[in-house]
Design an enzyme around this catalytic site. Sequence first.
Site, short mmCIF file in Angstrom:
data_model
loop_
_atom_site.label_atom_id
_atom_site.label_comp_id
_atom_site.label_asym_id
_atom_site.label_seq_id
_atom_site.Cartn_x
_atom_site.Cartn_y
_atom_site.Cartn_z
N LYS A 207 30.37 17.76 11.08
CA LYS A 207 29.91 16.95 11.85
C LYS A 207 31.06 15.45 11.44
O LYS A 207 31.95 14.53 12.24
CB LYS A 207 29.20 16.34 11.36
N ARG B 31 18.47 11.92 8.70
CA ARG B 31 18.46 13.57 7.98
C ARG B 31 17.30 14.07 8.11
O ARG B 31 16.83 15.20 6.47
CB ARG B 31 19.41 13.75 6.55
N ARG C 74 37.53 23.53 1.71
CA ARG C 74 37.06 21.72 2.26
C ARG C 74 37.67 21.00 1.03
O ARG C 74 37.82 20.81 -0.35
CB ARG C 74 35.74 20.78 2.79
N ARG D 140 35.17 17.97 -3.81
CA ARG D 140 34.42 17.81 -3.78
C ARG D 140 33.47 17.84 -5.01
O ARG D 140 33.56 19.06 -4.69
CB ARG D 140 33.27 16.85 -2.02
N ARG E 240 22.46 22.76 -0.92
CA ARG E 240 22.17 21.69 -0.17
C ARG E 240 22.16 22.48 1.60
O ARG E 240 21.39 21.54 2.09
CB ARG E 240 23.61 21.27 0.07
P1 ADP Z 1 28.05 17.19 4.35
O1 ADP Z 1 28.66 16.26 5.37
O2 ADP Z 1 28.98 17.82 3.53
O3 ADP Z 1 26.38 17.07 5.22
P2 ADP Z 1 27.42 14.58 3.49
O4 ADP Z 1 28.62 13.83 2.90
O5 ADP Z 1 27.26 13.97 4.42
O6 ADP Z 1 27.25 15.36 3.09
O7 ADP Z 1 26.66 14.10 2.00
C1 ADP Z 1 26.99 14.25 1.01
C2 ADP Z 1 25.86 13.97 0.00
O8 ADP Z 1 25.13 12.07 0.58
C3 ADP Z 1 24.18 14.86 0.57
O9 ADP Z 1 23.68 15.94 0.10
C4 ADP Z 1 23.04 14.34 -0.20
O10 ADP Z 1 23.22 13.77 -1.69
C5 ADP Z 1 23.58 12.51 -0.10
N1 ADP Z 1 23.40 11.78 1.69
C6 ADP Z 1 24.55 11.54 3.02
N2 ADP Z 1 23.70 10.72 3.49
C7 ADP Z 1 22.62 11.29 3.33
C8 ADP Z 1 21.22 11.00 4.12
N3 ADP Z 1 21.17 10.82 5.80
N4 ADP Z 1 19.51 10.75 3.34
C9 ADP Z 1 19.69 11.26 1.94
N5 ADP Z 1 21.17 11.50 1.57
C10 ADP Z 1 21.70 12.03 2.03
P1 ADP Z 2 30.94 18.56 7.61
O1 ADP Z 2 30.84 16.78 7.62
O2 ADP Z 2 29.49 18.67 9.03
O3 ADP Z 2 30.14 18.56 6.16
P2 ADP Z 2 33.19 18.88 8.00
O4 ADP Z 2 34.04 17.78 9.49
O5 ADP Z 2 33.72 18.43 6.62
O6 ADP Z 2 31.76 19.36 7.78
O7 ADP Z 2 34.00 20.19 7.76
C1 ADP Z 2 33.68 21.37 6.81
C2 ADP Z 2 35.42 21.90 6.59
O8 ADP Z 2 35.16 23.19 7.42
C3 ADP Z 2 35.87 21.59 6.35
O9 ADP Z 2 37.27 21.73 5.50
C4 ADP Z 2 37.21 21.69 7.64
O10 ADP Z 2 38.31 21.69 7.78
C5 ADP Z 2 36.18 22.78 8.54
N1 ADP Z 2 36.26 22.67 9.50
C6 ADP Z 2 35.30 21.92 10.30
N2 ADP Z 2 35.38 22.05 12.12
C7 ADP Z 2 35.62 24.14 11.66
C8 ADP Z 2 35.80 24.73 12.75
N3 ADP Z 2 35.54 24.65 14.29
N4 ADP Z 2 36.35 25.84 12.31
C9 ADP Z 2 36.55 25.97 11.31
N5 ADP Z 2 36.42 25.28 10.91
C10 ADP Z 2 36.24 24.09 10.24
#
Ligand code: ADP
Ligand code: ADP
Length: 219
Positions: free
Chosen positions: A17, A92, A131, A164, A175
């Site tokens: 994302k 979410r 990551r 992270r 998660r």
């Molecule tokens: P990822 O992109 O890996 O899914 P995020 O950076 O979006 O992780 O989220 C990290 C953490 O922040 C989540 O595990 C949760 O604790 C909190 N968080 C982020 N967005 C939301 C949301 N929309 N509602 C509730 N908690 C959230």
């Molecule tokens: P999210 O915001 O959904 O948690 P991220 O954009 O942070 O996901 O991506 C999670 C990890 O996977 C990062 O290390 C990113 O560089 C890698 N990644 C993202 N998209 C792809 C893909 N299409 N193929 C392989 N690795 C990816």
Amino acid sequence: MSNAIYIILLGAPGAGKGTQAEVLHARFGLTHISSGDLFRENVARQTPLGVLAKSYMDKGELVPDDVTIKMVMERIARPDCARGVVFDGFPRTHAQAQALDAALAQQSKKIGAAVFIQVRDQVLIERLTARWSCPACGAVYNLLTNPPRSAGQCDKDTRALTQREDDKPETVRRRLAVYQQQTAPLIEYYRQTGLLRPVDGEQMIERVTAEVVAIAQAL
Ligand code: ADP
Ligand code: ADP
């Protein structure tokens, strides 16, 4: 593409994302709103919201809806959101999705698409544990699939990359379980409103980008 578009990126942690949101920001000038980044900024500044959010984030749980909704609603009220937004990690839960619909409706706006980036759990776990990101500009890398040009350094500003805290394996598993319980039901919510646009997120980053860009261009 019409003037101001509002796109949601839906998908499990690690689906890509944040990576694709940055592309939509760069290509179409959409404001990138990441609820996770907003929480992490509050954690870094040790605000009361940050202290509260950290206790949930460290466990891999969702931060409660009331504070999350308030934070994002304040963010979308800012002027830079009038040109369109890509939402990354929000909504979410059902309550968050409904709050977003209501807030946009008040401004006579609505979601154009909910792009669902699909990736299997086993791939997500591999991705998240590899990551790394830039603490200064937020650029996201992957040691296996998307490494920086120079090891351990951000391509954009040469800052040392960090991992992270919540990307350690036990928290990643929690998660993913929380995603299945609380967020996956939103797939049906957006399917019913005709907004769901599924994309195969296991393709190379550039392939996923091409599909996401085509969806945005068609709006
Ligand atoms: P990822 O992109 O890996 O899914 P995020 O950076 O979006 O992780 O989220 C990290 C953490 O922040 C989540 O595990 C949760 O604790 C909190 N968080 C982020 N967005 C939301 C949301 N929309 N509602 C509730 N908690 C959230
Ligand atoms: P999210 O915001 O959904 O948690 P991220 O954009 O942070 O996901 O991506 C999670 C990890 O996977 C990062 O290390 C990113 O560089 C890698 N990644 C993202 N998209 C792809 C893909 N299409 N193929 C392989 N690795 C990816």
